[in-house]
Design a protein around this motif. Structure first.
Motif, PDB file in Angstrom:
ATOM      1  N   TYR A 272      33.004  44.613  35.512  1.00  0.00           N
ATOM      2  CA  TYR A 272      32.691  45.516  36.608  1.00  0.00           C
ATOM      3  C   TYR A 272      33.719  46.635  36.678  1.00  0.00           C
ATOM      4  O   TYR A 272      34.756  46.598  36.024  1.00  0.00           O
ATOM      5  CB  TYR A 272      32.653  44.762  37.940  1.00  0.00           C
ATOM      6  CG  TYR A 272      33.991  44.240  38.399  1.00  0.00           C
ATOM      7  CD1 TYR A 272      34.755  44.950  39.314  1.00  0.00           C
ATOM      8  CD2 TYR A 272      34.498  43.033  37.934  1.00  0.00           C
ATOM      9  CE1 TYR A 272      35.978  44.477  39.745  1.00  0.00           C
ATOM     10  CE2 TYR A 272      35.711  42.553  38.358  1.00  0.00           C
ATOM     11  CZ  TYR A 272      36.447  43.273  39.261  1.00  0.00           C
ATOM     12  OH  TYR A 272      37.663  42.809  39.692  1.00  0.00           O
TER      13      TYR A 272
ATOM     14  N   TRP B  34      30.988  49.139  43.893  1.00  0.00           N
ATOM     15  CA  TRP B  34      31.142  48.245  42.753  1.00  0.00           C
ATOM     16  C   TRP B  34      29.955  48.427  41.816  1.00  0.00           C
ATOM     17  O   TRP B  34      28.803  48.443  42.242  1.00  0.00           O
ATOM     18  CB  TRP B  34      31.191  46.797  43.220  1.00  0.00           C
ATOM     19  CG  TRP B  34      32.488  46.435  43.862  1.00  0.00           C
ATOM     20  CD1 TRP B  34      33.088  47.055  44.912  1.00  0.00           C
ATOM     21  CD2 TRP B  34      33.336  45.363  43.497  1.00  0.00           C
ATOM     22  NE1 TRP B  34      34.258  46.438  45.233  1.00  0.00           N
ATOM     23  CE2 TRP B  34      34.436  45.389  44.380  1.00  0.00           C
ATOM     24  CE3 TRP B  34      33.282  44.381  42.525  1.00  0.00           C
ATOM     25  CZ2 TRP B  34      35.477  44.469  44.294  1.00  0.00           C
ATOM     26  CZ3 TRP B  34      34.314  43.464  42.455  1.00  0.00           C
ATOM     27  CH2 TRP B  34      35.392  43.514  43.327  1.00  0.00           C
TER      28      TRP B  34
ATOM     29  N   ILE C 203      35.126  49.686  39.861  1.00  0.00           N
ATOM     30  CA  ILE C 203      35.028  50.160  41.235  1.00  0.00           C
ATOM     31  C   ILE C 203      35.087  51.679  41.181  1.00  0.00           C
ATOM     32  O   ILE C 203      36.052  52.255  40.711  1.00  0.00           O
ATOM     33  CB  ILE C 203      36.155  49.583  42.104  1.00  0.00           C
ATOM     34  CG1 ILE C 203      36.092  48.056  42.073  1.00  0.00           C
ATOM     35  CG2 ILE C 203      36.047  50.098  43.532  1.00  0.00           C
ATOM     36  CD1 ILE C 203      37.245  47.378  42.740  1.00  0.00           C
TER      37      ILE C 203
ATOM     38  N   ASP D  20      25.879  47.865  42.355  1.00  0.00           N
ATOM     39  CA  ASP D  20      25.595  46.526  42.873  1.00  0.00           C
ATOM     40  C   ASP D  20      24.452  46.623  43.885  1.00  0.00           C
ATOM     41  O   ASP D  20      24.447  47.490  44.760  1.00  0.00           O
ATOM     42  CB  ASP D  20      26.842  45.968  43.545  1.00  0.00           C
ATOM     43  CG  ASP D  20      26.744  44.491  43.829  1.00  0.00           C
ATOM     44  OD1 ASP D  20      25.645  43.909  43.704  1.00  0.00           O
ATOM     45  OD2 ASP D  20      27.767  43.880  44.176  1.00  0.00           O
TER      46      ASP D  20
END
Length: 138
Positions: A113, A121, A115, A133
Motif C-alpha cells: 500500500y 490509502w 498513503i 481503498d
C-alpha cells in the motif's frame, strides 16, 4: 573604594555576559564546481482521476505495468453518490488510481500500500497500479 569596586564588578558582569557560550558551527565549502542535478522524480503519478479521466498515458508508465493495464476497464468515474460522499467527508475528490514507485510503497499482511497526501490509502492490485481503498467511497 566602594565606588571603584562596584564599577569593577559591573565591568566584569558585562564582559561575562558578552561571551558566547555556544560554539560556532564550522562552515565547509566545496571546491568542486556545482553540477546541475535533475529534479527529483515525482512520488506518484495520477493514472485515472476521480472523474474517470486518464491522466497518465501508457508511455509514461514502466513497461512491465503498461503491458498489464487495460484503460477501457479501469477508466471509470465515481458515481454521483460516491462523489458527493467524498466531497462531504474530505472536501475533495481523490484520484481513483495512481502509480507509485516501489521505493515509496509499504508492506503489510494485507498487501502493498501507499498513503497519498497523508490522507488516502491506496492498495496495489495485480496489474501493479494502486487503487483507492473502497472504505472511502462505499
Amino acid at each position: 573604594m566602594k565606588p571603584i569596586s562596584l564599577v569593577l564588578a559591573l565591568i566584569l558582569l558585562l564582559q561575562a555576559c558578552s561571551h558566547r557560550t555556544v560554539p560556532i558551527k564550522a562552515v565547509t565549502r566545496s571546491t568542486s564546481p556545482v553540477s546541475p542535478t535533475a529534479p527529483p522524480a515525482p512520488v506518484a503519478f495520477i493514472v485515472v482521476d476521480g472523474m474517470g479521466n486518464i491522466r497518465t498515458p501508457k508511455t509514461k508508465l514502466p513497461p512491465t505495468i503498461a503491458r498489464q493495464v487495460n484503460y477501457t476497464i479501469i477508466a471509470r468515474a465515481f458515481t454521483p453518490n460516491q462523489r458527493k460522499n467524498l466531497i462531504y467527508r474530505f472536501n475533495t475528490i481523490p484520484p481513483k488510481i495512481i502509480y507509485v514507485a516501489p521505493e515509496y510503497t509499504q508492506h503489510s499482511l494485507k498487501g502493498t500500500y501507499c498513503i497519498y497526501k497523508k490522507k488516502f490509502w491506496y492498495w496495489q492490485h495485480s496489474d501493479g497500479l494502486f487503487y483507492l481503498d473502497e472504505t472511502y467511497y462505499r
